[in-house]
Design a protein around this motif. Structure first.
Motif, mmCIF file in Angstrom:
data_model
loop_
_atom_site.group_PDB
_atom_site.id
_atom_site.type_symbol
_atom_site.label_atom_id
_atom_site.label_comp_id
_atom_site.label_asym_id
_atom_site.label_seq_id
_atom_site.Cartn_x
_atom_site.Cartn_y
_atom_site.Cartn_z
ATOM 1 N N LEU A 1 1.470 -4.386 0.143
ATOM 2 C CA LEU A 1 2.487 -4.038 1.143
ATOM 3 C C LEU A 1 2.720 -5.166 2.138
ATOM 4 O O LEU A 1 3.864 -5.579 2.385
ATOM 5 C CB LEU A 1 2.068 -2.760 1.882
ATOM 6 C CG LEU A 1 2.122 -1.456 1.099
ATOM 7 C CD1 LEU A 1 1.557 -0.310 1.929
ATOM 8 C CD2 LEU A 1 3.555 -1.133 0.684
ATOM 9 N N GLU A 2 1.633 -5.676 2.736
ATOM 10 C CA GLU A 2 1.749 -6.695 3.780
ATOM 11 C C GLU A 2 2.049 -8.076 3.218
ATOM 12 O O GLU A 2 2.656 -8.906 3.897
ATOM 13 C CB GLU A 2 0.453 -6.776 4.592
ATOM 14 C CG GLU A 2 0.027 -5.467 5.235
ATOM 15 C CD GLU A 2 -1.401 -5.526 5.752
ATOM 16 O OE1 GLU A 2 -1.998 -6.625 5.698
ATOM 17 O OE2 GLU A 2 -1.920 -4.485 6.196
ATOM 18 N N CYS B 1 8.050 -5.123 12.449
ATOM 19 C CA CYS B 1 8.292 -3.744 12.036
ATOM 20 C C CYS B 1 7.716 -3.486 10.645
ATOM 21 O O CYS B 1 7.076 -2.454 10.401
ATOM 22 C CB CYS B 1 9.789 -3.468 12.047
ATOM 23 S SG CYS B 1 10.218 -1.730 11.832
ATOM 24 N N GLY B 2 7.920 -4.429 9.718
ATOM 25 C CA GLY B 2 7.432 -4.263 8.351
ATOM 26 C C GLY B 2 5.925 -4.230 8.280
ATOM 27 O O GLY B 2 5.342 -3.374 7.598
ATOM 28 N N TYR B 3 5.274 -5.156 8.987
ATOM 29 C CA TYR B 3 3.816 -5.153 8.976
ATOM 30 C C TYR B 3 3.282 -3.887 9.626
ATOM 31 O O TYR B 3 2.340 -3.273 9.130
ATOM 32 C CB TYR B 3 3.246 -6.372 9.707
ATOM 33 C CG TYR B 3 1.736 -6.320 9.776
ATOM 34 C CD1 TYR B 3 0.962 -6.823 8.744
ATOM 35 C CD2 TYR B 3 1.081 -5.710 10.857
ATOM 36 C CE1 TYR B 3 -0.416 -6.739 8.771
ATOM 37 C CE2 TYR B 3 -0.296 -5.618 10.897
ATOM 38 C CZ TYR B 3 -1.033 -6.140 9.851
ATOM 39 O OH TYR B 3 -2.409 -6.030 9.887
ATOM 40 N N GLY B 4 3.875 -3.507 10.756
ATOM 41 C CA GLY B 4 3.410 -2.315 11.461
ATOM 42 C C GLY B 4 3.475 -1.072 10.589
ATOM 43 O O GLY B 4 2.522 -0.287 10.526
ATOM 44 N N MET B 5 4.592 -0.888 9.884
ATOM 45 C CA MET B 5 4.729 0.291 9.028
ATOM 46 C C MET B 5 3.778 0.228 7.840
ATOM 47 O O MET B 5 3.177 1.239 7.451
ATOM 48 C CB MET B 5 6.183 0.419 8.549
ATOM 49 C CG MET B 5 7.153 0.790 9.656
ATOM 50 S SD MET B 5 8.812 1.228 9.040
ATOM 51 C CE MET B 5 9.324 -0.330 8.330
ATOM 52 N N ARG C 1 0.857 -1.340 7.665
ATOM 53 C CA ARG C 1 -0.511 -1.115 8.138
ATOM 54 C C ARG C 1 -0.723 0.346 8.518
ATOM 55 O O ARG C 1 -1.785 0.925 8.256
ATOM 56 C CB ARG C 1 -0.801 -2.025 9.332
ATOM 57 C CG ARG C 1 -2.203 -1.906 9.923
ATOM 58 C CD ARG C 1 -3.274 -2.383 8.959
ATOM 59 N NE ARG C 1 -4.593 -2.251 9.548
ATOM 60 C CZ ARG C 1 -5.216 -3.214 10.242
ATOM 61 N NH1 ARG C 1 -4.629 -4.386 10.426
ATOM 62 N NH2 ARG C 1 -6.418 -3.019 10.740
ATOM 63 N N PHE C 2 0.285 0.956 9.143
ATOM 64 C CA PHE C 2 0.171 2.362 9.535
ATOM 65 C C PHE C 2 -0.036 3.235 8.310
ATOM 66 O O PHE C 2 -0.859 4.156 8.313
ATOM 67 C CB PHE C 2 1.426 2.806 10.291
ATOM 68 C CG PHE C 2 1.295 4.131 10.987
ATOM 69 C CD1 PHE C 2 0.882 4.186 12.305
ATOM 70 C CD2 PHE C 2 1.562 5.320 10.327
ATOM 71 C CE1 PHE C 2 0.743 5.410 12.963
ATOM 72 C CE2 PHE C 2 1.432 6.546 10.963
ATOM 73 C CZ PHE C 2 1.019 6.589 12.289
ATOM 74 N N ILE C 3 0.701 2.954 7.235
ATOM 75 C CA ILE C 3 0.576 3.737 6.005
ATOM 76 C C ILE C 3 -0.790 3.534 5.366
ATOM 77 O O ILE C 3 -1.468 4.489 4.980
ATOM 78 C CB ILE C 3 1.687 3.347 5.014
ATOM 79 C CG1 ILE C 3 3.063 3.790 5.558
ATOM 80 C CG2 ILE C 3 1.451 3.967 3.637
ATOM 81 C CD1 ILE C 3 4.234 3.242 4.763
ATOM 82 N N ARG D 1 -7.521 3.852 4.374
ATOM 83 C CA ARG D 1 -8.581 2.914 4.720
ATOM 84 C C ARG D 1 -9.654 3.616 5.554
ATOM 85 O O ARG D 1 -9.342 4.356 6.483
ATOM 86 C CB ARG D 1 -7.983 1.740 5.501
ATOM 87 C CG ARG D 1 -8.970 0.683 5.927
ATOM 88 C CD ARG D 1 -8.224 -0.485 6.562
ATOM 89 N NE ARG D 1 -9.115 -1.395 7.247
ATOM 90 C CZ ARG D 1 -8.747 -2.534 7.806
ATOM 91 N NH1 ARG D 1 -7.479 -2.904 7.731
ATOM 92 N NH2 ARG D 1 -9.615 -3.299 8.423
ATOM 93 N N GLU D 2 -10.913 3.364 5.231
ATOM 94 C CA GLU D 2 -12.018 3.958 5.975
ATOM 95 C C GLU D 2 -12.082 3.342 7.366
ATOM 96 O O GLU D 2 -12.113 2.112 7.500
ATOM 97 C CB GLU D 2 -13.341 3.708 5.240
ATOM 98 C CG GLU D 2 -14.539 4.384 5.859
ATOM 99 C CD GLU D 2 -14.601 5.878 5.558
ATOM 100 O OE1 GLU D 2 -15.467 6.541 6.145
ATOM 101 O OE2 GLU D 2 -13.800 6.363 4.737
ATOM 102 N N PRO D 3 -12.096 4.157 8.430
ATOM 103 C CA PRO D 3 -12.185 3.582 9.781
ATOM 104 C C PRO D 3 -13.509 2.850 9.972
ATOM 105 O O PRO D 3 -14.505 3.163 9.314
ATOM 106 C CB PRO D 3 -12.112 4.820 10.696
ATOM 107 C CG PRO D 3 -11.559 5.912 9.851
ATOM 108 C CD PRO D 3 -12.002 5.626 8.449
#
Length: 311
Positions: A216-217, A247-251, A253-255, A260-262
């Motif tokens: 994605l990124e 905006c693209g990176y933010g979305m 990463r949010f997805i 992803r394990e915190p």
């Protein structure tokens, strides 16, 4: 001949009995797919080992990403109307590298590992890992701001030229995370064909979230930015490329954070707030990105005739 037919019938009968005994229903898929095991891939975090000197894939990813960024930026500024010259690209290469390293390490300490400040010497141990993208981004933006101010360059347009250079570094960094067997994802359904058991993650099959991020990124976002720069007039709209990146990176990463394990030290924070630290940090990125895109589209393009900058 009769014996051959009898053997064939016996084999078919055995296969039929095995199929009849196999479980059916929702749980049957789980039995059909055993999760992959990371150790079976034979990957090593070390790219080169000379005995007295070793190079890790993670360090190599940073190095190649920065070199590629410099090479690609040098190609971009040869196009008409570039807001900076080659000498400015060389300054950016130096200061942005410092911004990535220092910002990434300090960002990790602030957002994910405040205990590092109790032992400041540990902040210098980059080989032990722990880099924050958001911290590196802030460091890079400060570096761009400094070079732009010192050389009287248009800050936003310089950012537009840096943005398409970043995804390759993100792609390589996430691939290096996967090779290291770190930053693995949350528990996944074992029937997922690519679910994987990672060292340190217990016997639980998990999402290879590092590869999700790389796709994605790195690949998708990079392709979008490359097409916008090379195939459209996006670079003539100040802030459009930078806004698209933010905006693209933010979305993305949010997805990915849903898979992803915190970080272990931030699990309570994620449960208490409903979002991980990574997701909270992307919210302002997405907001800034949207504002930059709207601003760029509502304003007229910059003039095509631009004076050549001294080389």
């Amino acid at each position: 001949m009769l014996h051959t037919h009898s053997s064939l019938l016996a084999s078919l009968a055995h296969a039929t009995m095995v199929d009849a005994a196999a479980p059916s229903g929702p749980g049957s898929a789980t039995m059909a797919h055993a999760p992959l095991h990371f150790e079976q891939l034979g990957l090593s975090p070390i790219a080169l080992d000379l005995g007295f000197f070793t190079i890790k894939w993670y360090s190599l990813a940073y190095l190649v990403g920065i070199i590629f960024g410099y090479w690609h930026l040098s190609r971009m500024i040869r196009q008409p109307g570039a807001p900076l010259a080659q000498r400015h690209a060389e300054d950016l290469f130096f200061y942005a590298t410092l911004g990535i390293i220092l910002g990434g390490r300090l960002g990790y300490a602030i957002f994910y590992g405040p205990e590092l400040f109790a032992h400041p010497q540990d902040l210098l141990k980059l080989w032990q890992g722990g880099m924050s993208f958001h911290g590196g981004l802030i460091g890079t933006v400060l570096a761009i701001a400094f070079v732009s101010w010192r050389n009287r360059l248009d800050f936003l347009r310089v950012c537009d030229y840096i943005a398409p250079c970043a995804p390759i570094g993100l792609f390589l960094g996430r691939c290096a995370n996967f090779v290291n067997g770190e930053l693995w994802g949350r528990a996944a359904d074992p029937s997922l064909p690519w679910a994987m058991v990672f060292p340190g993650g217990g016997a639980v099959a998990r999402h290879p979230s590092q590869l999700y991020e790389a796709g994605l990124e790195g690949i998708i976002l990079g392709t979008i930015l490359f097409v916008l720069f090379w195939k459209t007039r996006a670079r003539w709209r100040p802030g459009l490329l930078m806004g698209t990146f933010a905006c693209g990176y933010g979305m993305a990463r949010f997805i990915v954070e849903w898979f992803r394990e915190p970080d272990a030290q931030l699990e309570d924070f994620a449960h208490a707030t409903g979002l991980s630290m990574g997701q909270w940090l992307t919210v302002p990125m997405i907001a800034i990105g949207v504002l930059l895109i709207v601003r760029a589209l509502r304003r007229p393009q910059v003039g095509v005739t631009v004076q050549s900058l001294p080389q």
